[in-house]
Write an enzyme that holds these catalytic residues in place. Sequence first.
Site, short mmCIF file in Angstrom:
data_model
loop_
_atom_site.label_atom_id
_atom_site.label_comp_id
_atom_site.label_asym_id
_atom_site.label_seq_id
_atom_site.Cartn_x
_atom_site.Cartn_y
_atom_site.Cartn_z
N GLY A 1 0.61 -1.12 0.14
CA GLY A 1 -0.01 0.06 0.04
C GLY A 1 0.82 1.41 0.00
N GLY A 2 1.99 1.28 -0.52
CA GLY A 2 2.91 2.47 -0.46
C GLY A 2 3.53 2.68 0.71
N ILE B 1 15.06 4.24 -8.63
CA ILE B 1 15.05 4.50 -10.18
C ILE B 1 14.36 5.98 -10.30
CG2 ILE B 1 14.18 3.86 -12.46
CD1 ILE B 1 15.53 1.58 -11.40
N GLU C 1 4.01 -6.53 -11.14
CA GLU C 1 4.25 -5.22 -11.39
C GLU C 1 5.71 -5.04 -11.69
OE1 GLU C 1 1.31 -3.28 -8.19
OE2 GLU C 1 3.21 -3.35 -7.65
N ASN D 1 1.25 -9.08 -6.79
CA ASN D 1 -0.23 -8.86 -6.26
C ASN D 1 -1.01 -9.90 -6.29
OD1 ASN D 1 -0.09 -5.19 -6.54
ND2 ASN D 1 0.72 -6.45 -4.89
N ARG E 1 -4.02 -10.98 -6.01
CA ARG E 1 -5.23 -10.79 -5.44
C ARG E 1 -5.82 -9.97 -6.66
NH1 ARG E 1 -4.30 -5.40 -4.78
NH2 ARG E 1 -2.59 -4.70 -3.81
N VAL F 1 -7.45 -3.13 -7.39
CA VAL F 1 -8.58 -1.84 -7.46
C VAL F 1 -8.57 -1.59 -8.77
CG1 VAL F 1 -8.90 0.46 -6.92
CG2 VAL F 1 -7.71 -1.03 -5.18
P1 ADP Z 1 3.76 -1.41 -2.42
O1 ADP Z 1 3.56 -2.84 -2.33
O2 ADP Z 1 3.71 -0.82 -1.12
O3 ADP Z 1 2.66 -0.81 -3.41
P2 ADP Z 1 5.59 -1.18 -4.70
O4 ADP Z 1 7.08 -2.21 -4.40
O5 ADP Z 1 4.84 -1.90 -5.41
O6 ADP Z 1 5.25 -1.08 -3.19
O7 ADP Z 1 6.14 0.24 -4.71
C1 ADP Z 1 5.25 1.17 -4.90
C2 ADP Z 1 5.79 2.47 -5.59
O8 ADP Z 1 6.95 2.86 -5.03
C3 ADP Z 1 6.06 1.98 -7.06
O9 ADP Z 1 4.92 2.31 -8.13
C4 ADP Z 1 7.02 3.20 -7.50
O10 ADP Z 1 6.49 4.49 -7.55
C5 ADP Z 1 7.76 3.50 -6.08
N1 ADP Z 1 9.00 2.67 -6.07
C6 ADP Z 1 9.15 1.20 -5.61
N2 ADP Z 1 10.31 0.81 -5.84
C7 ADP Z 1 10.89 1.84 -6.36
C8 ADP Z 1 12.57 2.11 -6.80
N3 ADP Z 1 13.34 0.98 -6.59
N4 ADP Z 1 12.59 3.10 -7.64
C9 ADP Z 1 11.78 4.27 -7.86
N5 ADP Z 1 10.52 4.05 -7.07
C10 ADP Z 1 10.15 3.21 -6.64
#
Ligand code: ADP
Length: 450
Positions: free
Chosen positions: A164-165, A203, A275, A290, A292, A295
């Site tokens: 969830g970010g 990144i 993802e 993910n 599941r 959204v």
């Molecule tokens: P969550 O499971 O909390 O959603 P994620 O790993 O899917 O976490 O990452 C969510 C968001 O965080 C990504 O869509 C991106 O915007 C940012 N993010 C995650 N890892 C990186 C990375 N290594 N470099 C840049 N942005 C990142």
Amino acid sequence: MFKRILIANRGEIAVRIIRACKELGIESVAVYSTADKDSMHVFLADQKICIGPPPASKSYLNINNIISAALLKKCDAIHPGYGFLAENAEFAMLCSKNNLKFIGPPEEVIRLSGNKSKAIEIMKQNKIPIIPGSNGNVKNEKEALSIAKRIGFPVILKSSFGGGGKGMRICNNPKELLDSFHITKSESLSSFGSDHTYIEKYIQKPRHIEIQIIADNYSNIIGIGERECSIQRRHQKLIEEAPPENISLKTIKQIKECAIKAASIIHYNNLGTFEFLVDSNENFYFIEINARVQVEHTVTEMVTGLDLIKHQILLSSGEKINQIDNNLTGIKQKGKAIEFRINAEDSENNFIPSPGKINNCFFPGGPGIRLDTFIYPNYIIPPYYDSLIAKLIIWGNNRTEAISRSKRALQEFHIDGIKTTIPFYKKILENKNFIQGKIHTHFIEEEFEF
Ligand code: ADP
């Protein structure tokens, strides 16, 4: 086929699942907390059962109460939706112990998907591109520092079990890394029950592109479509679209092949999303699974004409992909779909939550408009749960039409009594870079001041 499904969720996704059940001729049972007794999903389901007081920990996360409710109501399956117990392997295991089919991937797949650093390690072993980093948990500050120096700053510290970010920290230099290391670990422990933390290269301005997977119990796996989820605030998605704009078909094809390969490596089964982050040179990297329904599954539904929730239920009941639909393998995406997450938040005041009474509301309609919601006039949005109150999904023959239709729909949409993210989306739709499809995960913070 199932006779009766308990929906272990609330809000728009509970309504969405009830609709799929009805179309499949399956009875639905809604669960609700006392705060949700007037919620739409409770009215729409065939049966209802209260599972506890307002706090989620005592109701929607209360495994014993939910399983007991399913047994009491003689259900044969449980659909967890997203959030709450959807990625809880323990819950999936208890469902099967009680002869209740958990509508989602098998327990082991959920367990692996929830452990992000482990999933990344496995992907690396199988030559799926991943972001340079620790490829597993980091033990201590010394190790963290040496990895960061090897891959170069900035880096991002991430909770292995985060979601969830949340549970992520960007570190631009050794000092920030040392300052953040223990905080991230202890926050991970308190929020996600484990202090496991890993490191990735951060990144710059990537795009978040994801692949929708459908897999049956017989090792058939299909990539159904791809989505752009780069319009985010604090790593949380706000607007999604399908298919993504301004990216070569070659890259999309490669990402899709990777997602299918990744799914087959871990014996993925059921609906799921893989993802990826994509950099400005179209290099792409796997970030997480993910396990599941998401959204944003709706944008894929709009461009493919599929009903992914019905498919998910049928897959869980043991149907093969080609039994469900012989044409799924060659499925094409038509036109463009954009989803706006309408949150009960004050977008003009740092997005603070804005629960409360909806005095009145008017919903947009006409060609290409879909609204998944549970709100209605005089409904009181409780303060206990997430702020998503509606998903406005727009379809157009192309992106230009989808954008003009989105503007029209957001102008028609009125919710009186609470603040929402609608005014913010109207501004985004006037943004030159958004209109040109020049988007990345930092789009909002670069283009807007709060
Ligand atoms: P969550 O499971 O909390 O959603 P994620 O790993 O899917 O976490 O990452 C969510 C968001 O965080 C990504 O869509 C991106 O915007 C940012 N993010 C995650 N890892 C990186 C990375 N290594 N470099 C840049 N942005 C990142």
